[in-house]
Write a protein that holds these residues in place. Sequence first.
Motif, PDB file in Angstrom:
ATOM      1  N   ARG A  45     -19.456   4.968 -47.968  1.00  0.00           N
ATOM      2  CA  ARG A  45     -18.313   4.822 -47.061  1.00  0.00           C
ATOM      3  C   ARG A  45     -18.838   4.618 -45.642  1.00  0.00           C
ATOM      4  O   ARG A  45     -19.796   5.277 -45.238  1.00  0.00           O
ATOM      5  N   LEU A  46     -18.198   3.723 -44.911  1.00  0.00           N
ATOM      6  CA  LEU A  46     -18.573   3.525 -43.526  1.00  0.00           C
ATOM      7  C   LEU A  46     -17.361   3.114 -42.719  1.00  0.00           C
ATOM      8  O   LEU A  46     -16.368   2.630 -43.256  1.00  0.00           O
ATOM      9  N   LYS A  47     -17.462   3.344 -41.437  1.00  0.00           N
ATOM     10  CA  LYS A  47     -16.438   2.881 -40.505  1.00  0.00           C
ATOM     11  C   LYS A  47     -17.148   2.069 -39.447  1.00  0.00           C
ATOM     12  O   LYS A  47     -18.135   2.529 -38.860  1.00  0.00           O
ATOM     13  N   THR A  48     -16.663   0.876 -39.219  1.00  0.00           N
ATOM     14  CA  THR A  48     -17.285   0.023 -38.212  1.00  0.00           C
ATOM     15  C   THR A  48     -16.955   0.556 -36.825  1.00  0.00           C
ATOM     16  O   THR A  48     -15.970   1.267 -36.629  1.00  0.00           O
ATOM     17  N   ASN A  49     -17.795   0.232 -35.861  1.00  0.00           N
ATOM     18  CA  ASN A  49     -17.554   0.655 -34.481  1.00  0.00           C
ATOM     19  C   ASN A  49     -16.241   0.090 -33.979  1.00  0.00           C
ATOM     20  O   ASN A  49     -15.844  -1.016 -34.346  1.00  0.00           O
ATOM     21  N   SER A  50     -15.587   0.838 -33.123  1.00  0.00           N
ATOM     22  CA  SER A  50     -14.303   0.373 -32.616  1.00  0.00           C
ATOM     23  C   SER A  50     -14.453  -0.669 -31.519  1.00  0.00           C
ATOM     24  O   SER A  50     -13.523  -1.381 -31.209  1.00  0.00           O
ATOM     25  N   GLN A  51     -15.637  -0.761 -30.933  1.00  0.00           N
ATOM     26  CA  GLN A  51     -15.867  -1.756 -29.891  1.00  0.00           C
ATOM     27  C   GLN A  51     -16.832  -2.812 -30.397  1.00  0.00           C
ATOM     28  O   GLN A  51     -17.993  -2.514 -30.660  1.00  0.00           O
ATOM     29  N   PRO A  52     -16.371  -4.035 -30.550  1.00  0.00           N
ATOM     30  CA  PRO A  52     -17.301  -5.091 -30.982  1.00  0.00           C
ATOM     31  C   PRO A  52     -18.338  -5.356 -29.887  1.00  0.00           C
ATOM     32  O   PRO A  52     -18.109  -5.071 -28.725  1.00  0.00           O
ATOM     33  N   PHE A  53     -19.475  -5.873 -30.287  1.00  0.00           N
ATOM     34  CA  PHE A  53     -20.519  -6.180 -29.322  1.00  0.00           C
ATOM     35  C   PHE A  53     -20.897  -7.648 -29.433  1.00  0.00           C
ATOM     36  O   PHE A  53     -20.608  -8.309 -30.414  1.00  0.00           O
ATOM     37  N   LYS A  54     -21.523  -8.126 -28.405  1.00  0.00           N
ATOM     38  CA  LYS A  54     -22.093  -9.472 -28.417  1.00  0.00           C
ATOM     39  C   LYS A  54     -23.445  -9.404 -27.745  1.00  0.00           C
ATOM     40  O   LYS A  54     -23.653  -8.637 -26.815  1.00  0.00           O
ATOM     41  N   ASP A  56     -26.262 -10.880 -25.364  1.00  0.00           N
ATOM     42  CA  ASP A  56     -26.249 -11.691 -24.152  1.00  0.00           C
ATOM     43  C   ASP A  56     -27.459 -12.608 -24.159  1.00  0.00           C
ATOM     44  O   ASP A  56     -28.600 -12.146 -24.025  1.00  0.00           O
ATOM     45  N   PRO A  57     -27.257 -13.928 -24.323  1.00  0.00           N
ATOM     46  CA  PRO A  57     -28.404 -14.848 -24.378  1.00  0.00           C
ATOM     47  C   PRO A  57     -29.242 -14.826 -23.101  1.00  0.00           C
ATOM     48  O   PRO A  57     -30.430 -15.107 -23.126  1.00  0.00           O
ATOM     49  N   LYS A  58     -28.645 -14.449 -21.972  1.00  0.00           N
ATOM     50  CA  LYS A  58     -29.396 -14.387 -20.715  1.00  0.00           C
ATOM     51  C   LYS A  58     -30.372 -13.210 -20.702  1.00  0.00           C
ATOM     52  O   LYS A  58     -31.357 -13.236 -19.980  1.00  0.00           O
ATOM     53  N   MET A  59     -30.078 -12.182 -21.503  1.00  0.00           N
ATOM     54  CA  MET A  59     -30.923 -10.987 -21.535  1.00  0.00           C
ATOM     55  C   MET A  59     -31.942 -11.025 -22.683  1.00  0.00           C
ATOM     56  O   MET A  59     -32.842 -10.210 -22.731  1.00  0.00           O
ATOM     57  N   ALA A  60     -31.784 -11.967 -23.615  1.00  0.00           N
ATOM     58  CA  ALA A  60     -32.666 -12.047 -24.782  1.00  0.00           C
ATOM     59  C   ALA A  60     -34.008 -12.674 -24.401  1.00  0.00           C
ATOM     60  O   ALA A  60     -34.108 -13.451 -23.458  1.00  0.00           O
ATOM     61  N   HIS A  61     -35.021 -12.331 -25.165  1.00  0.00           N
ATOM     62  CA  HIS A  61     -36.335 -12.944 -24.984  1.00  0.00           C
ATOM     63  C   HIS A  61     -36.185 -14.450 -25.149  1.00  0.00           C
ATOM     64  O   HIS A  61     -35.405 -14.923 -25.979  1.00  0.00           O
ATOM     65  N   LYS A  62     -36.928 -15.207 -24.399  1.00  0.00           N
ATOM     66  CA  LYS A  62     -36.777 -16.671 -24.414  1.00  0.00           C
ATOM     67  C   LYS A  62     -37.088 -17.295 -25.768  1.00  0.00           C
ATOM     68  O   LYS A  62     -36.640 -18.391 -26.062  1.00  0.00           O
ATOM     69  N   LEU A  64     -36.123 -15.954 -28.644  1.00  0.00           N
ATOM     70  CA  LEU A  64     -35.052 -15.605 -29.574  1.00  0.00           C
ATOM     71  C   LEU A  64     -33.889 -16.559 -29.398  1.00  0.00           C
ATOM     72  O   LEU A  64     -33.503 -16.886 -28.280  1.00  0.00           O
ATOM     73  N   LYS A  65     -33.335 -17.001 -30.504  1.00  0.00           N
ATOM     74  CA  LYS A  65     -32.164 -17.863 -30.444  1.00  0.00           C
ATOM     75  C   LYS A  65     -30.937 -17.023 -30.817  1.00  0.00           C
ATOM     76  O   LYS A  65     -30.920 -16.384 -31.868  1.00  0.00           O
ATOM     77  N   ILE A  66     -29.951 -17.000 -29.961  1.00  0.00           N
ATOM     78  CA  ILE A  66     -28.715 -16.257 -30.187  1.00  0.00           C
ATOM     79  C   ILE A  66     -27.668 -17.215 -30.738  1.00  0.00           C
ATOM     80  O   ILE A  66     -27.514 -18.335 -30.261  1.00  0.00           O
ATOM     81  N   SER A  67     -26.935 -16.766 -31.775  1.00  0.00           N
ATOM     82  CA  SER A  67     -25.895 -17.609 -32.367  1.00  0.00           C
ATOM     83  C   SER A  67     -24.778 -17.881 -31.357  1.00  0.00           C
ATOM     84  O   SER A  67     -24.616 -17.140 -30.377  1.00  0.00           O
ATOM     85  N   ASN A  68     -24.017 -18.937 -31.594  1.00  0.00           N
ATOM     86  CA  ASN A  68     -22.931 -19.301 -30.689  1.00  0.00           C
ATOM     87  C   ASN A  68     -21.899 -18.195 -30.525  1.00  0.00           C
ATOM     88  O   ASN A  68     -21.308 -18.045 -29.460  1.00  0.00           O
ATOM     89  N   ASP A  69     -21.661 -17.411 -31.598  1.00  0.00           N
ATOM     90  CA  ASP A  69     -20.678 -16.329 -31.497  1.00  0.00           C
ATOM     91  C   ASP A  69     -21.268 -15.065 -30.854  1.00  0.00           C
ATOM     92  O   ASP A  69     -20.552 -14.094 -30.616  1.00  0.00           O
ATOM     93  N   GLY A  70     -22.580 -15.055 -30.579  1.00  0.00           N
ATOM     94  CA  GLY A  70     -23.223 -13.934 -29.914  1.00  0.00           C
ATOM     95  C   GLY A  70     -23.426 -12.709 -30.784  1.00  0.00           C
ATOM     96  O   GLY A  70     -23.718 -11.631 -30.288  1.00  0.00           O
ATOM     97  N   LEU A  71     -23.310 -12.873 -32.115  1.00  0.00           N
ATOM     98  CA  LEU A  71     -23.414 -11.731 -33.010  1.00  0.00           C
ATOM     99  C   LEU A  71     -24.710 -11.698 -33.806  1.00  0.00           C
ATOM    100  O   LEU A  71     -24.996 -10.702 -34.477  1.00  0.00           O
ATOM    101  N   GLN A  72     -25.493 -12.759 -33.758  1.00  0.00           N
ATOM    102  CA  GLN A  72     -26.727 -12.809 -34.541  1.00  0.00           C
ATOM    103  C   GLN A  72     -27.842 -13.407 -33.721  1.00  0.00           C
ATOM    104  O   GLN A  72     -27.608 -14.170 -32.789  1.00  0.00           O
ATOM    105  N   MET A  73     -29.093 -13.030 -34.085  1.00  0.00           N
ATOM    106  CA  MET A  73     -30.238 -13.665 -33.414  1.00  0.00           C
ATOM    107  C   MET A  73     -31.220 -14.137 -34.448  1.00  0.00           C
ATOM    108  O   MET A  73     -31.212 -13.714 -35.567  1.00  0.00           O
TER     109      MET A  73
END
Length: 73
Positions: A45-54, A56-62, A64-73
Amino acid sequence: MDSWMIVPNIKQNHYTVHGLQSGTRYIFLVKAINQAGSRNSETARLKTNSQPFKLDPKMAHKKLKISNDGLQM
């Protein structure tokens, strides 16, 4: 409303579930079926976080490629 997602023909020992809603409770059960028969896992059993996250491509290592939706790298 309760619903089950059936994922046939998985050949790996892992699977990623996409599209979970934030702040929602889920129950996971794995049933393995093969020529020898079938067996169920314990429920998880699990409960997902109540606040979604994304991410930030500006903060990622150069490199790393961040997906367009900001949810995967």
